[in-house]
Design an enzyme around this catalytic site. Structure first.
Site, short mmCIF file in Angstrom:
data_model
loop_
_atom_site.label_atom_id
_atom_site.label_comp_id
_atom_site.label_asym_id
_atom_site.label_seq_id
_atom_site.Cartn_x
_atom_site.Cartn_y
_atom_site.Cartn_z
N LYS A 20 17.48 -18.84 -11.36
CA LYS A 20 17.76 -17.40 -11.26
C LYS A 20 18.86 -17.00 -12.22
CE LYS A 20 15.06 -16.18 -9.78
NZ LYS A 20 13.91 -16.76 -9.24
N GLU A 69 16.53 -23.61 -7.74
CA GLU A 69 16.14 -22.21 -7.77
C GLU A 69 17.35 -21.32 -8.13
OE1 GLU A 69 13.70 -20.47 -8.08
OE2 GLU A 69 14.11 -18.50 -7.26
N TRP A 80 -3.18 -2.45 -1.41
CA TRP A 80 -2.86 -3.82 -1.86
C TRP A 80 -3.49 -4.69 -0.79
CZ3 TRP A 80 -0.16 -6.52 -5.65
CH2 TRP A 80 0.38 -7.76 -5.32
N HIS A 123 25.26 -40.10 -12.63
CA HIS A 123 24.40 -40.92 -13.49
C HIS A 123 24.25 -40.32 -14.89
CE1 HIS A 123 23.50 -43.59 -10.22
NE2 HIS A 123 23.27 -42.53 -9.45
N ARG A 144 4.39 0.35 -6.97
CA ARG A 144 4.42 -0.58 -5.84
C ARG A 144 3.36 -1.67 -5.98
NH1 ARG A 144 6.62 1.83 -1.09
NH2 ARG A 144 5.16 0.69 0.18
N ASN A 161 -1.08 1.88 6.34
CA ASN A 161 -0.32 0.73 5.82
C ASN A 161 0.05 -0.14 7.02
OD1 ASN A 161 -0.37 1.92 3.36
ND2 ASN A 161 1.81 2.47 3.31
N GLY A 162 0.04 -1.44 6.84
CA GLY A 162 0.42 -2.33 7.94
C GLY A 162 -0.75 -3.21 8.34
N CYS A 175 0.83 -1.21 0.00
CA CYS A 175 0.00 0.00 0.00
C CYS A 175 0.86 1.25 0.00
CB CYS A 175 -0.86 0.02 1.25
SG CYS A 175 -1.78 -1.49 1.47
N GLU A 188 17.68 -17.15 -15.96
CA GLU A 188 16.67 -16.19 -16.44
C GLU A 188 17.18 -14.77 -16.53
OE1 GLU A 188 12.95 -16.33 -14.20
OE2 GLU A 188 14.03 -16.53 -12.33
N LYS A 242 5.90 -11.29 -15.97
CA LYS A 242 5.79 -11.45 -14.52
C LYS A 242 4.66 -12.41 -14.15
CE LYS A 242 6.76 -10.76 -10.28
NZ LYS A 242 7.90 -11.57 -9.82
#
Ligand code: F6R
Length: 607
Positions: A484, A480, A73, A503, A27, A99-100, A2, A487, A602
């Site tokens: 990263k 992962e 948000w 193997h 944001r 916010n929060g 937010c 990409e 995204k």
């Protein structure tokens, strides 16, 4: 996350608020609103883009020299006009943007309802407006301070009152607020980018600060009335920089945010004395979870790797068998779904087409479906029976960073909860809970000094192929890490369980094909060392991720990235933070744009 903006001055507040909100758009948000105090307080809220708010505001002639604005948000309550900020009290005297998260909002709300307060939204923020109303006797500052003594949780908030005009009252607890004053008036915002065009001189509030802001001055104190002096800082930022909070890219900003996003994912969810986790979103299905005999996790990409980590966590703490599937495969597979099976769908965006389609397939059977989702109100969040939000805040960088660590943290909490429903002892549960609570500071330790990682990245940036290897918890972390790197740098890379190397893939090893090996001080350390020896015996170069207590790793290779020693189950988070940094520095030194890697989107809303 937010955004907040506020203005008090000589001019009409409305254009300042709308411009400020537009600057906070990066944001991420799902709704917005402004309240402006002239003769009366006028308030307009809209779901969707700020343009829609602008259109509505232009029809309403909002005029006045004090105003507050917010882009939301969603966290508590769906994406609706009622839940958008500002929120107000019964009398429409007090207007709040926040916010929060107010952790004890239900308790406060129930008490206020008994006293006759009427609520119109599902948000925790509306409770703040009514609580201030409860204490308001004509002095807004004093009423806000009394309310803050009762509120538990996090806030960056700004309040105005029709019956105490000429000022805004702003307060901060773990959610940023910044003030700036120029010849047109005073401004407040959650982020300098909203107000930096008015002045580069900023005063950042600290936790516990309450500021009374008038058109040409402000006074900061704490809730005990003690005056606080805060230094003025001059920011040398342009607009683009300020959205990135001074970081050169969103990706590195989001990597750096992880101590905070991990804290947010755990906030109010760990019950230390019970050695367990309390997950509000799962309360209604606790009994079904107790009886579940199998868990299936379904996701794509980074979320799938978080899912594999979740398998290790859930099986270790609860003994419930877990199967992990890629959504794109699962949706077309012949499914054998068992009675008492629970399905968990993991998705940052909550809109990934394959994951959503897999969910729709599963929903045809009579089984429990849960979501681990970051985007509140998204399709997967709405369509699952229950779930847990990540609360990691919006992720702008295309390559997922803080969403992964947050997903692993939420899976750890679920594993702990399931474990405590079964055979995990109180003592074991407390140990897990304490380790999770220490995770933000362990991540901070890595971020505090990343010079070693940067150096290694610089040294290896021109290699064309990489392996990432690990065992147990190190296996999904290596997948992962490898994703990263490929990409955002476009370097070919493969993640492998270390034991699989011999193997087949080991045939590729030579001095031009380096391997990144996770050799942490844990149950598989010796095995990992043997794998590294095998690679070296074939002239392979190795970058080792190690804990400082293992002095002998220096004998294995000269390229070591050290990370803090911690129990094995949190090692994927720590290793992946190192890999995020490594990939980021490789990408930047190759002149790539890590925020917008080629060919990627995204949110993958098509098959
Ligand atoms: C990689 C990345 C993707 C996503 C995947 C699933 O950095 O971001 O692999 O993890 O597209 O997306 P969500 O989690 O939104 O379902």
């Amino acid at each position: 996350m937010c955004g907040i903006v506020g203005y008090v001055g000589e001019n009409n507040a409305t254009p300042f608020l709308l411009k400020g909100l537009k600057r906070l758009e990066y944001r991420g948000y799902d709704s917005s609103g402004i309240a402006v105090l002239g003769e009366e307080i006028g308030c307009v809220k809209e779901v969707g883009k700020i343009e829609k708010l602008e259109e509505e505001v232009s029809k309403n002639e909002l005029k006045g020299s004090i105003g507050i604005g917010h882009s939301r948000w969603a966290t508590h309550g769906g994406v609706t006009e009622e839940n958008a900020h500002p929120h107000w009290d019964c009398e429409k005297n007090i207007f709040v943007v926040h916010n929060g998260i107010v952790e004890n909002y239900k308790e406060i709300k129930n008490k206020l309802i008994k006293r006759g307060h009427k609520f119109v939204s599902d948000t925790d923020t509306e409770v703040i407006a009514h609580l201030i109303e409860h204490f308001f006797k004509g002095d807004l500052e004093s009423a806000v301070k009394k309310a803050l003594r009762i509120i538990k949780g996090t806030y960056g908030l700004v309040v105005i009152a029709k019956k105490d005009p000429g000022k805004m009252v702003a307060a901060r607890m773990f959610s940023p607020l910044v003030i700036s004053v120029n010849d047109k008036g005073s401004f407040v915002a959650s982020d300098p980018s909203a107000i930096i065009t008015h002045s580069k001189k900023m005063i950042f509030l600290e936790d516990g600060d309450v500021a009374v802001i008038q058109k040409d001055n402000f006074v900061i104190s704490d809730i005990k009335e003690k005056i606080k002096e805060r230094e003025e800082v001059t920011l040398d930022w342009d607009i683009e920089d300020s959205q990135k909070n001074g970081y050169p890219h969103f990706m590195i900003k989001e990597i750096a945010e992880q101590p905070e996003s991990i804290t947010n994912s755990m906030r109010g969810r760990i019950v230390l004395e019970e050695g367990s986790a309390k997950l509000g979103g799962l309360e209604l299905v606790e009994e079904e979870l107790k009886n579940t005999k199998k868990i299936s996790i379904i996701a794509c990409g980074t979320s799938y790797y978080a899912g594999i980590t979740g398998k290790y966590l859930i099986e270790e703490f609860s003994g419930v068998p877990v199967e992990v599937s890629l959504a794109s495969e699962f949706r077309y597979r012949k499914k054998v779904i068992e009675k008492d099976e629970t399905f968990i769908f993991i998705s940052q965006s909550g809109e990934t087409a394959d994951t959503l389609a897999a969910l729709q397939e599963v929903k045809k059977k009579d089984v429990l479906t849960l979501g681990i989702v970051n985007a509140v109100g998204s399709s997967i969040a709405r369509e699952t029976d229950a779930g847990v939000y990540n609360h990691a805040g919006p992720e702008i960088g295309v390559a997922s960073t803080k969403a992964f660590t947050s997903q692993v943290v939420v899976l750890s909490l679920i594993a702990l909860f399931l474990g405590r429903q079964r055979n995990l002892s109180l003592e074991e549960g407390k140990e897990v809970a304490n380790t999770l609570l220490s995770l933000p500071s362990l991540v901070s330790e890595i971020l505090k000094d990343d010079s070693e990682i940067k150096e290694v990245a610089e040294k290896y940036k021109d290699f064309k192929n990489f392996f990432f290897i690990g065992r147990r918890y190190g296996y999904p972390a290596s997948l992962e890490g490898s994703l990263k790197l490929k990409e955002i740098s476009y370097i070919h890379s493969e993640g492998y369980p270390a034991g699989e190397l011999k193997h087949g893939p080991i045939a590729l090893i030579d001095e031009s094909f380096p391997t990144v090996a996770i050799c942490l001080s844990n149950s598989v350390y010796e095995k990992m060392v043997s794998n590294v020896e095998e690679i070296k015996a074939r002239n392979g170069r190795v970058i080792v991720l190690a804990n400082r207590d293992k002095k002998d790793v220096k004998e294995l290779t000269e390229d070591v990235i050290y990370l803090p020693t911690a129990p094995e189950f949190v090692s994927p988070v720590l290793a992946v933070v190192c890999f995020q940094l490594f990939s980021y520095y490789v990408s930047v030194s190759l002149g790539r744009d890590p925020d917008k890697p080629r060919n990627l989107a995204k949110s993958v809303t098509v098959e």
